[in-house]
Enzyme design. Structure first.
Site, PDB file in Angstrom:
ATOM      1  CB  SER A  55     -25.399  54.593 -38.101  1.00  0.00           C
ATOM      2  OG  SER A  55     -24.898  54.176 -39.239  1.00  0.00           O
TER       3      SER A  55
HETATM    4  N1  SAH Z   1     -26.561  49.809 -39.902  1.00  0.00           N
HETATM    5  C1  SAH Z   1     -25.247  49.425 -39.170  1.00  0.00           C
HETATM    6  C2  SAH Z   1     -24.412  50.893 -39.686  1.00  0.00           C
HETATM    7  C3  SAH Z   1     -23.004  49.982 -39.755  1.00  0.00           C
HETATM    8  S1  SAH Z   1     -21.552  50.622 -40.398  1.00  0.00           S
HETATM    9  C4  SAH Z   1     -25.768  50.263 -37.807  1.00  0.00           C
HETATM   10  O1  SAH Z   1     -26.723  50.549 -37.340  1.00  0.00           O
HETATM   11  O2  SAH Z   1     -24.874  49.801 -36.979  1.00  0.00           O
HETATM   12  C5  SAH Z   1     -21.580  49.967 -42.252  1.00  0.00           C
HETATM   13  C6  SAH Z   1     -21.740  48.374 -42.444  1.00  0.00           C
HETATM   14  O3  SAH Z   1     -21.902  48.170 -43.737  1.00  0.00           O
HETATM   15  C7  SAH Z   1     -20.514  47.834 -41.669  1.00  0.00           C
HETATM   16  O4  SAH Z   1     -20.771  46.836 -40.955  1.00  0.00           O
HETATM   17  C8  SAH Z   1     -19.929  47.328 -43.152  1.00  0.00           C
HETATM   18  O5  SAH Z   1     -18.985  45.898 -42.771  1.00  0.00           O
HETATM   19  C9  SAH Z   1     -21.011  46.880 -43.742  1.00  0.00           C
HETATM   20  N2  SAH Z   1     -20.599  47.024 -45.374  1.00  0.00           N
HETATM   21  C10 SAH Z   1     -19.720  47.766 -46.043  1.00  0.00           C
HETATM   22  N3  SAH Z   1     -19.792  47.406 -47.398  1.00  0.00           N
HETATM   23  C11 SAH Z   1     -20.938  46.308 -47.449  1.00  0.00           C
HETATM   24  C12 SAH Z   1     -21.520  45.373 -48.401  1.00  0.00           C
HETATM   25  N4  SAH Z   1     -21.114  45.509 -49.923  1.00  0.00           N
HETATM   26  N5  SAH Z   1     -22.433  44.504 -48.163  1.00  0.00           N
HETATM   27  C13 SAH Z   1     -22.896  44.468 -47.041  1.00  0.00           C
HETATM   28  N6  SAH Z   1     -22.246  45.115 -45.817  1.00  0.00           N
HETATM   29  C14 SAH Z   1     -21.436  46.221 -46.196  1.00  0.00           C
END
Ligand code: SAH
Length: 214
Positions: free
Chosen positions: A65
């Site tokens: 992010s």
């Molecule tokens: N918090 C992360 C943001 C990553 S993007 C950071 O700081 O880098 C969002 C993430 O959510 C992705 O890795 C994706 O695989 C995950 N994601 C999407 N749907 C999800 C779900 N239902 N349960 C858990 N993770 C999920």
């Protein structure tokens, strides 16, 4: 040995100024952004992008992010040291690291096996120890709750009731809720056993919160 040079530290100070300039006022949040070595969350070829205030691809169609977005969500969570926080969407682990720098306990869920495996190796190597879970974040972690705060880092089509039920009374769920192509940053506060207060905080752009595991 962690590779965090004076040059990285200098770039990080600038990033903190940028994020503060965009309106983040919480000192503990800015301090945490100033501490987490974001360049170590990216593949080495992309390190020069690490301290730009931008989201960045981390593989399997996912992103780390944007620092401002992480700071914004963290500020809305209003965490205090020692609190128990649930993060949905571990991804690169950057948001989890920011929360850990603020002295909270972090429980984090990821649904993509590849990212889950990778982050479990990376984070402890650089000194961050959340509790990692593989699963579908729509369901939260009922056996570990209730939580002092929940942060969802992917765009949800609606606010999952399971997550609301895992909030302590007085706790907040920070979740981007889809409206067309983008998401509205939403804070759901549990004000009573069956009473929730909802506020909205502007538009953001996230990868989608998907169902099931992969
Ligand atoms: N918090 C992360 C943001 C990553 S993007 C950071 O700081 O880098 C969002 C993430 O959510 C992705 O890795 C994706 O695989 C995950 N994601 C999407 N749907 C999800 C779900 N239902 N349960 C858990 N993770 C999920």
């Amino acid at each position: 040995m962690i590779n965090d040079s004076l040059q990285h530290q200098g770039m990080r100070r600038k990033l903190v100024e940028i994020v503060a300039g965009k309106g983040i006022t919480s000192e503990p949040v800015l301090k945490a952004i100033g501490k987490v070595p974001r360049h170590l969350f990216m593949e080495s070829g992309f390190i020069k992008f690490a301290y730009k205030d931008q989201a960045f691809p981390i593989g399997v169609g996912q992103t780390i992010s944007q620092p401002y977005t992480v700071a914004f969500q963290t500020q809305l969570l209003q965490v205090l040291p020692k609190e128990k926080i649930l993060e949905v969407g571990t991804g690169s682990g950057y948001q989890a690291a920011v929360l850990l720098e603020m002295g909270v306990q972090v429980f984090t869920i990821e649904r993509q096996r590849e990212l889950f495996v990778r982050v479990q190796q990376l984070l402890p190597d650089i000194g961050y120890h959340p509790r990692f879970f593989f699963g579908d974040g729509y369901k939260g972690l009922p056996t570990y709750g209730p939580f002092d705060g929940i942060v969802v880092t992917a765009g949800a089509p609606y606010v999952p009731d399971e997550l609301k039920q895992q909030l302590k009374i007085g706790a907040r769920l920070v979740i981007p809720v889809s409206e067309g192509e983008h998401q509205v940053m939403t804070v759901v506060e549990r004000v009573g056993e069956n009473e929730f207060d909802e506020k909205q905080y502007g538009m953001f752009s996230f990868v989608p919160l998907l169902k099931g595991t992969n």
